[in-house]
Design an enzyme around this catalytic site. Structure first.
Site, PDB file in Angstrom:
ATOM      1  N   GLY A  61       0.736  -1.236  -0.093  1.00 24.21           N
ATOM      2  CA  GLY A  61       0.041  -0.042  -0.009  1.00 24.21           C
ATOM      3  C   GLY A  61       0.724   1.272  -0.189  1.00 24.21           C
ATOM      4  N   ARG A  69      -1.542  -1.100  -9.868  1.00 24.68           N
ATOM      5  CA  ARG A  69      -0.117  -1.937 -10.215  1.00 24.68           C
ATOM      6  C   ARG A  69      -0.841  -3.512 -10.193  1.00 24.68           C
ATOM      7  NH1 ARG A  69       3.336   1.284  -6.460  1.00 24.68           N
ATOM      8  NH2 ARG A  69       1.813   3.286  -6.016  1.00 24.68           N
ATOM      9  N   ASP A 106       8.345   6.336   8.185  1.00 27.10           N
ATOM     10  CA  ASP A 106       7.893   7.621   8.596  1.00 27.10           C
ATOM     11  C   ASP A 106       7.023   8.348   7.534  1.00 27.10           C
ATOM     12  OD1 ASP A 106       9.734   8.046   6.544  1.00 27.10           O
ATOM     13  OD2 ASP A 106      10.906   9.311   7.833  1.00 27.10           O
ATOM     14  N   GLY A 107       6.742   7.638   6.480  1.00 26.39           N
ATOM     15  CA  GLY A 107       5.988   8.407   5.340  1.00 26.39           C
ATOM     16  C   GLY A 107       6.739   9.616   4.703  1.00 26.39           C
ATOM     17  N   ASP A 128       4.612  -4.629  -7.434  1.00 23.06           N
ATOM     18  CA  ASP A 128       3.927  -3.562  -6.843  1.00 23.06           C
ATOM     19  C   ASP A 128       4.389  -2.174  -7.590  1.00 23.06           C
ATOM     20  OD1 ASP A 128       6.274  -4.178  -5.389  1.00 23.06           O
ATOM     21  OD2 ASP A 128       5.888  -2.433  -4.076  1.00 23.06           O
ATOM     22  N   ASN A 129       5.592  -2.367  -8.400  1.00 19.34           N
ATOM     23  CA  ASN A 129       6.239  -1.393  -9.050  1.00 19.34           C
ATOM     24  C   ASN A 129       5.827  -1.595 -10.801  1.00 19.34           C
ATOM     25  OD1 ASN A 129       7.077   0.016  -6.830  1.00 19.34           O
ATOM     26  ND2 ASN A 129       9.301  -1.199  -7.036  1.00 19.34           N
ATOM     27  N   ASP A 178       8.661   4.196 -10.031  1.00 17.58           N
ATOM     28  CA  ASP A 178       9.462   3.977  -8.946  1.00 17.58           C
ATOM     29  C   ASP A 178      10.931   4.073  -9.468  1.00 17.58           C
ATOM     30  OD1 ASP A 178      11.206   2.979  -6.840  1.00 17.58           O
ATOM     31  OD2 ASP A 178       9.319   1.977  -6.132  1.00 17.58           O
TER      32      ASP A 178
HETATM   33  P1  AMP Z   1       8.906   1.318  -2.921  1.00 17.56           P
HETATM   34  O1  AMP Z   1      10.130   0.686  -2.578  1.00 17.56           O
HETATM   35  O2  AMP Z   1       8.928   2.581  -2.867  1.00 17.56           O
HETATM   36  O3  AMP Z   1       8.509   0.589  -3.963  1.00 17.56           O
HETATM   37  O4  AMP Z   1       8.161   0.996  -1.269  1.00 17.56           O
HETATM   38  C1  AMP Z   1       7.707  -0.106  -1.166  1.00 17.56           C
HETATM   39  C2  AMP Z   1       6.662  -0.041   0.198  1.00 17.56           C
HETATM   40  O5  AMP Z   1       7.337   0.456   1.400  1.00 17.56           O
HETATM   41  C3  AMP Z   1       5.643   0.694  -0.366  1.00 17.56           C
HETATM   42  O6  AMP Z   1       4.458   0.083   0.502  1.00 17.56           O
HETATM   43  C4  AMP Z   1       5.871   2.030   0.326  1.00 17.56           C
HETATM   44  O7  AMP Z   1       4.744   2.679   0.431  1.00 17.56           O
HETATM   45  C5  AMP Z   1       6.445   1.596   1.589  1.00 17.56           C
HETATM   46  N1  AMP Z   1       7.399   2.908   1.950  1.00 17.56           N
HETATM   47  C6  AMP Z   1       8.801   2.906   1.351  1.00 17.56           C
HETATM   48  N2  AMP Z   1       9.327   4.025   2.117  1.00 17.56           N
HETATM   49  C7  AMP Z   1       8.469   4.313   3.174  1.00 17.56           C
HETATM   50  C8  AMP Z   1       8.271   5.398   4.211  1.00 17.56           C
HETATM   51  N3  AMP Z   1       9.542   6.410   4.420  1.00 17.56           N
HETATM   52  N4  AMP Z   1       7.450   5.446   5.058  1.00 17.56           N
HETATM   53  C9  AMP Z   1       6.425   4.582   4.785  1.00 17.56           C
HETATM   54  N5  AMP Z   1       6.547   3.493   3.979  1.00 17.56           N
HETATM   55  C10 AMP Z   1       7.444   3.591   3.009  1.00 17.56           C
HETATM   56 MG    MG Z   2       7.219   1.448  -5.202  1.00 22.56          MG
END
Ligand code: AMP
Ligand code: MG
Length: 506
Positions: free
Chosen positions: A97, A190, A132-133, A259-260, A269
């Site tokens: 998510g 996705r 941390d979002g 998911d990407n 991504d």
């Molecule tokens: P990604 O590596 O960008 O494809 O992210 C994989 C998952 O980790 C996704 O569900 C992102 O929303 C989550 N995610 C990545 N970085 C953060 C962050 N700093 N805080 C919260 N969720 C994250």
């Molecule tokens: Mg991603």
């Protein structure tokens, strides 16, 4: 003329029409962005703003910056974070998510296409898990530069509408400045979105999602006998088209998790992505890809694998349109099995554009194979080798449009170049083919060492000069004029500049 403020009272700054928010609640969590301390504009994308019907002057104004930062919600937005699952490096994760992204809403662009407007780094959401979002500045700048560079290379991609610094610190292995990216894509749906519902055996949601994706991205499939099977076929076609384009510019995505991979067929991504400098088929940059799963040469195979996961999700819907399970499985399998042939046909078609061939002839495979072997054997730069090859097809090219002062083939390439010349001369209309080569062999790519340097300068000294210079120059990657571009942006990295590892930066 009215001022920006007066205009804002007359009509909403953005004309939202939020189709995803109209889907059932299981698809997302309503989630407002979390405001940041002190947003400051880094850059806005005027051309993209115009496409979306957003006044660029407004976007760059205090109000626009507040919106990009997540500090104010524009009228008509229905902020949400989407649910999805995914296979990460082959390992199943039933719940990912949007952990740091909020979809503000959708707009219909001047091209009549629908676009998501999303904030990335907008704060915690129900899907944040331990995160941390937020996003550090570096990954925001990387995504801005590289996604826009990909767009200018005519490669389908999510885009960057604006970036702001947050005035807050984020804590990773070190303390870093924070930032928010306003990302735009045809949608953020996705393969992992399908997997989320399939894993929960939620057939109703799968059906709704399938309809939504068809309406949104493949309206021509609406009347198909089996919409789900037609969707699978269409998604395969778009991934074939996408990944072949990546291969043609030496782009390594680096994190091709399910998911990407978007159903729209856009690149998404820009975590550990990188471009090849010298050609190496098994090249891997990502620090977390220790097994080389997402190496350059593995990208088509991984796309196929990801599409198998999509097929698995769609099977329960496909079954409804067949007399027996066996027949449904057989039909699905045969659609999937076509991937390698579709891929190699498209690869050959695009390779012909790069090598300047009007059509495929016997012996071309061998010629192409030998080219890449020589590039690898002599550690030749992928981009400049192809660009120089284009120049050889255009003997009247003015000296100040040539890269020859930066790159020339070594003597050992001469026999191959003679073979290529003979082959090139075998087709008719050489000048048309030279023109095609020019627009398929960029002079300029987003070089890893420059992107990294731009990030370091911005992070360490708030100097955005190189970042802005790169974004500007990369808008015209197929044009080269010696006096308008410093050699530094064009040439491969010096030994001490070579980037060997890239990081997700999440
Ligand atoms: P990604 O590596 O960008 O494809 O992210 C994989 C998952 O980790 C996704 O569900 C992102 O929303 C989550 N995610 C990545 N970085 C953060 C962050 N700093 N805080 C919260 N969720 C994250
Ligand atoms: Mg991603």
């Amino acid at each position: 003329m009215r001022t920006v403020n007066e205009e804002a009272h007359l009509k909403p700054a953005i004309q939202f029409d939020n189709s995803y928010a109209r889907l059932p609640g299981a698809f997302y969590a309503l989630q407002k962005p979390t405001p940041v301390a002190k947003p400051e504009l880094i850059r806005i994308n005027e051309g993209l703003a115009e496409l979306l019907g957003i006044d660029a002057q407004w976007l760059a104004s205090e109000q626009g910056v507040q919106m990009v930062a997540g500090n104010s919600i524009p009228e008509g937005a229905e902020p949400l974070s989407a649910a999805y699952a995914g296979h990460q490096f082959g390992g199943w994760n039933p719940q990912l998510g949007d952990g740091r992204a909020v979809l503000l809403g959708e707009v219909i662009g001047r091209d009549s296409l629908r676009y998501d407007i999303q904030l990335k780094g907008a704060g915690r959401t129900p899907w944040s898990r331990g995160g941390d979002g937020r996003s550090p500045l570096g990954p925001v700048l990387r995504e801005y530069v590289v996604s826009e560079a990909m767009h200018s290379l005519r490669i389908p991609t999510s885009r960057s509408l604006a970036a702001v610094s947050s005035g807050e610190q984020v804590y990773r292995e070190e303390v870093l400045p924070g930032a928010v990216l306003c990302r735009v894509a045809r949608s953020h749906i996705r393969i992992g979105t399908f997997q989320y519902f399939a894993a929960r055996k939620d057939t109703d949601s799968l059906e709704r999602l399938t309809q939504h994706v068809i309406n949104r991205h493949y309206p021509e499939l609406a009347g198909s006998d089996s919409p789900a099977l037609a969707l699978l076929q269409a998604a395969i076609d778009r991934q074939v088209s996408l990944v072949t384009k990546w291969q043609m510019v030496g782009f390594i995505h680096g994190v091709m998790n399910t998911d990407n991979m978007l159903l729209s067929g856009e690149t998404i991504d820009y975590g550990p992505c990188a471009f090849l400098d010298d050609y190496q088929a098994d090249k891997v940059f990502s620090s977390i890809d220790s097994g080389g799963r997402y190496a350059y040469q593995n990208q088509p195979g991984i796309a196929h694998w990801n599409l198998m996961q999509l097929a698995q999700c769609l099977l329960s819907l496909i079954r409804q349109h067949f007399d027996s399970d066996d027949a449904a499985v057989e039909a699905t399998q045969s659609v999937l099995d076509a991937f390698p042939a579709l891929y190699s046909n498209e690869y050959q078609r695009l390779a012909n554009l790069k090598f300047g061939f009007a059509e495929s002839l016997a012996g071309d495979d061998e010629l192409v194979k030998d080219w890449f072997e020589l590039l690898a054997a002599h550690s030749l730069d992928f981009t400049l080798s192809f660009r120089r090859l284009y120049e050889l097809a255009e003997p009247t090219l003015a000296a100040d449009h040539s890269i020859v002062h930066l790159f020339e083939f070594p003597e050992t390439m001469t026999p191959w170049l003679q073979r290529w010349r003979k082959r090139f001369d075998a087709d008719s209309d050489p000048s048309a083919r030279a023109a095609t080569m020019r627009t398929n062999n960029p002079a300029l790519i987003a070089r890893n060492h420059l992107v990294e340097q731009a990030i370091n300068e911005a992070t360490e000294t708030q100097n955005y000069g190189l970042f802005n210079q790169l974004v500007d120059a990369l808008q015209t990657p197929f044009d080269y004029q010696r006096n308008s571009l410093p050699d530094r942006l064009l040439r491969p990295p010096l030994a001490e500049e070579v980037v060997r590892r890239t990081f997700c930066g999440t």
